[in-house]
Design a protein around this motif. Structure first.
Motif, PDB file in Angstrom:
ATOM      1  N   LYS A  16      29.653  37.908  39.950  1.00 37.54           N
ATOM      2  CA  LYS A  16      30.074  37.186  40.968  1.00 37.54           C
ATOM      3  C   LYS A  16      31.462  38.246  41.304  1.00 37.54           C
ATOM      4  O   LYS A  16      32.363  38.341  40.418  1.00 37.54           O
ATOM      5  N   ALA A  17      31.600  38.504  42.768  1.00 36.34           N
ATOM      6  CA  ALA A  17      32.699  39.041  42.971  1.00 36.34           C
ATOM      7  C   ALA A  17      33.012  38.730  44.434  1.00 36.34           C
ATOM      8  O   ALA A  17      32.113  38.435  45.323  1.00 36.34           O
ATOM      9  N   VAL A  18      34.449  38.685  44.759  1.00 37.54           N
ATOM     10  CA  VAL A  18      34.971  38.353  46.282  1.00 37.54           C
ATOM     11  C   VAL A  18      35.942  39.387  46.587  1.00 37.54           C
ATOM     12  O   VAL A  18      36.531  39.817  46.023  1.00 37.54           O
ATOM     13  N   ILE A  19      35.319  40.050  47.744  1.00 36.42           N
ATOM     14  CA  ILE A  19      36.166  41.514  48.168  1.00 36.42           C
ATOM     15  C   ILE A  19      36.533  41.198  49.449  1.00 36.42           C
ATOM     16  O   ILE A  19      36.129  40.615  50.392  1.00 36.42           O
TER      17      ILE A  19
ATOM     18  N   TRP B 205      26.597  30.500  20.613  1.00 33.39           N
ATOM     19  CA  TRP B 205      27.532  31.552  20.366  1.00 33.39           C
ATOM     20  C   TRP B 205      28.777  31.192  21.100  1.00 33.39           C
ATOM     21  O   TRP B 205      29.008  30.416  22.020  1.00 33.39           O
ATOM     22  N   PRO B 206      30.050  31.789  20.560  1.00 36.79           N
ATOM     23  CA  PRO B 206      31.173  31.625  21.438  1.00 36.79           C
ATOM     24  C   PRO B 206      31.070  32.311  22.842  1.00 36.79           C
ATOM     25  O   PRO B 206      30.439  33.386  22.733  1.00 36.79           O
ATOM     26  N   HIS B 207      31.603  31.816  23.812  1.00 39.13           N
ATOM     27  CA  HIS B 207      31.607  32.432  25.033  1.00 39.13           C
ATOM     28  C   HIS B 207      32.677  31.912  25.788  1.00 39.13           C
ATOM     29  O   HIS B 207      33.481  31.063  25.513  1.00 39.13           O
ATOM     30  N   GLY B 208      32.970  32.829  27.261  1.00 33.47           N
ATOM     31  CA  GLY B 208      33.785  32.454  27.908  1.00 33.47           C
ATOM     32  C   GLY B 208      33.655  33.180  29.584  1.00 33.47           C
ATOM     33  O   GLY B 208      32.844  33.964  29.379  1.00 33.47           O
ATOM     34  N   ARG B 209      34.784  32.801  30.162  1.00 36.44           N
ATOM     35  CA  ARG B 209      34.646  33.413  31.461  1.00 36.44           C
ATOM     36  C   ARG B 209      36.099  33.860  31.792  1.00 36.44           C
ATOM     37  O   ARG B 209      37.104  33.141  31.518  1.00 36.44           O
ATOM     38  N   TRP B 210      36.357  35.198  32.407  1.00 37.24           N
ATOM     39  CA  TRP B 210      37.599  35.719  32.458  1.00 37.24           C
ATOM     40  C   TRP B 210      37.670  36.276  33.967  1.00 37.24           C
ATOM     41  O   TRP B 210      36.401  36.965  34.567  1.00 37.24           O
ATOM     42  N   ARG B 211      38.458  35.676  34.682  1.00 40.31           N
ATOM     43  CA  ARG B 211      38.845  36.312  36.148  1.00 40.31           C
ATOM     44  C   ARG B 211      39.481  37.631  36.259  1.00 40.31           C
ATOM     45  O   ARG B 211      40.609  37.735  35.420  1.00 40.31           O
TER      46      ARG B 211
ATOM     47  N   SER C  49      41.817  45.497  49.890  1.00 39.51           N
ATOM     48  CA  SER C  49      43.228  45.003  49.194  1.00 39.51           C
ATOM     49  C   SER C  49      42.978  44.400  48.113  1.00 39.51           C
ATOM     50  O   SER C  49      43.967  44.359  47.292  1.00 39.51           O
ATOM     51  N   LEU C  50      41.766  43.582  47.870  1.00 39.23           N
ATOM     52  CA  LEU C  50      41.660  42.910  46.686  1.00 39.23           C
ATOM     53  C   LEU C  50      40.002  42.621  46.169  1.00 39.23           C
ATOM     54  O   LEU C  50      39.292  42.593  47.141  1.00 39.23           O
ATOM     55  N   VAL C  51      39.995  42.942  44.871  1.00 38.89           N
ATOM     56  CA  VAL C  51      38.646  42.443  44.434  1.00 38.89           C
ATOM     57  C   VAL C  51      38.990  41.627  43.376  1.00 38.89           C
ATOM     58  O   VAL C  51      39.643  41.617  42.358  1.00 38.89           O
ATOM     59  N   ARG C  52      38.138  40.242  43.565  1.00 39.34           N
ATOM     60  CA  ARG C  52      38.255  39.346  42.480  1.00 39.34           C
ATOM     61  C   ARG C  52      36.950  39.159  41.983  1.00 39.34           C
ATOM     62  O   ARG C  52      35.788  38.978  42.609  1.00 39.34           O
ATOM     63  N   ALA C  53      36.948  39.283  40.518  1.00 39.21           N
ATOM     64  CA  ALA C  53      35.535  39.055  40.115  1.00 39.21           C
ATOM     65  C   ALA C  53      35.485  38.599  38.717  1.00 39.21           C
ATOM     66  O   ALA C  53      36.779  38.100  37.891  1.00 39.21           O
ATOM     67  N   TRP C  54      34.494  38.082  38.016  1.00 38.27           N
ATOM     68  CA  TRP C  54      34.562  37.240  36.993  1.00 38.27           C
ATOM     69  C   TRP C  54      33.535  37.787  35.944  1.00 38.27           C
ATOM     70  O   TRP C  54      32.535  38.138  36.341  1.00 38.27           O
TER      71      TRP C  54
END
Length: 432
Positions: free
Chosen positions: A269-272, A216-222, A282-287
């Motif tokens: 996955k997330a970095v808070i 399948w087509p697939h990917g990751r987005w931050r 102040s920031l949530v970075r997730a994928w």
């Protein structure tokens, strides 16, 4: 088509598997932590180099850190097989390593049969297939095919801020040499990857081995949700710029959109920052990991998540930046090579009696998958195919991942059958 040997020797695979099994394993969970350019990765690479050298194979490291073990001098018309040794965090034993150990055991099986390849055979280990440390999956094969810029790869960082360039350098390799490797890939007439099945399509069938039809087509987005840090106890709800509610909205949107489009969408996955119990982040970075049967469905899922997250971000006074970190389009493996593998695997299975009885359907299953593989990256550049070994639980990327010894042995025999057949054919002729 060459005649397969009916009774394979299981001992070679069992010894290889037992030697590799402790490397990078967490004794508490039973899961694996084999991340690129770490101690566990070094040990796994050493295991491969020693096992390959013991078989008289010529082990070489390419410009991107991928390992190649050659039976015969590298040259045009070569056939390659292999997979990867790295893992996801607390991953299973089989995803990747099964294909590498089976490839080495298949070399033993071919020798036991008295087969002498008329053209070169390579066993390859690609680096950073999972993206477990640096975030971009299939990095070794993407570099080799030129599908990622060397500058971007060198600048990738792990959770501690260590760059790929620094980590590779500390492992004793030259990161300035990264880049497309047409000289090596140009030698290949075909690449066949054996992999544990990551699903249950084979579980309720009499087939221990299947053949890949497509990926399948697939990917990751931050997704970076940028708010304002503040006190959890004194800041009124109306005065907050809290990135957590928009983040939560994105997770729920991913689930509902995946259900609506029969797709897969996961935020795992997330970095808070600053990650304090009594502090507004102040920031949530997730994928976002998204996969679907076609590009339209994938676009609808990712676009819908973006729309929902942007709307929620505006409502909460939060900034949002969504970046595509990797994307693999639909892969349909070459039908001529796919069909040849199915015919060879079916004939070999019938000869050995490790497949369905004659009274049942003897057609080898041809399976789609939502999982990405190095074979999927190579498919646009080299005739490529895959074999799947039955996984009775269907669980993968987990310590529960499993395949029975008998099915693993059947996988080795099937791979040996396929390699023997391909190596016996004239260079450039992979079609039936």
């Amino acid at each position: 088509m060459s005649t397969p040997t009916p009774v394979p020797d299981a001992g070679a695979f069992d010894r290889l598997w037992a030697d590799l099994a402790p490397v990078g394993r967490d004794t508490g969970s039973g899961g694996y932590h084999r991340f690129s350019w770490t101690g566990a990765d070094t040990d796994a690479r050493a295991w491969f180099a020693e096992a390959a050298a013991a078989r008289g194979l010529d082990v070489r490291t390419d410009r991107n850190g991928n390992l190649w073990a050659w039976w015969g001098a590298p040259g045009p018309g070569a056939v390659a097989t292999g997979s990867h040794l790295d893992s996801v965090p607390d991953g299973g034993a089989f995803d990747g390593p099964l294909g590498v150990a089976s490839a080495l055991a298949a070399v033993d099986e071919l020798r036991r049969r008295g087969a002498t390849p008329a053209r070169p055979l390579a066993v390859v280990v690609f680096v950073e297939e999972e993206g477990g440390r640096f975030g971009v999956p299939c990095l070794g094969s993407r570099l080799a095919t030129g599908e990622i810029a060397p500058e971007r790869a060198r600048g990738l960082t792990d959770a501690a801020g260590v760059t790929w360039e620094r980590a590779m350098e500390e492992a004793g390799l030259d990161p300035l040499g990264l880049g497309a490797d047409p000289d090596t890939l140009g030698l290949l007439d075909a690449f066949v990857e054996l992999h544990v099945e990551q699903g249950r399509a084979l579980a309720d069938t009499p087939h221990p081995v299947g053949v890949a039809g497509s990926i399948w087509p697939h990917g990751r987005w931050r997704m970076d949700f940028t708010g304002r840090a503040d006190h959890a106890g004194t800041t009124r709800l109306a005065d907050r710029n809290d990135p957590m509610p928009p983040f939560a909205r994105a997770i729920l949107a991913a689930r509902s959109l995946a259900e609506a489009h029969d797709a897969r969408a996961t935020v795992a996955k997330a970095v808070i920052t600053p990650n304090g119990t009594n502090a507004i982040p102040s920031l949530v970075r997730a994928w976002l990991d998204a996969r679907a049967a076609d590009e339209d469905a994938l676009g609808a899922v990712v676009g819908g998540v973006r729309e929902a997250a942007e709307k929620a971000a505006r409502e909460h006074g939060v900034g949002l930046e969504m970046t595509n970190e990797s994307h693999t389009p639909l892969v349909s493996f070459a039908h001529d090579l796919r069909d040849r593998l199915a015919a060879v695997v079916g004939a070999g299975s019938a000869a050995r009696g490790d497949g369905p009885p004659p009274s049942t359907d003897t057609g080898v299953p041809i399976l789609p998958t939502g999982a990405g593989h190095d074979a999927g990256v190579l498919a646009a550049h080299v005739p490529t195919a895959m074999l799947y070994v039955r996984n009775p639980t269907g669980v993968s990327h987990s310590p529960e991942e499993w395949a029975s010894p008998d099915d693993c042995h059947a996988g080795v025999a099937a791979l040996a059958d396929v390699l023997q057949d391909l190596l016996a054919r004239p260079a450039g002729a992979v079609a039936p």
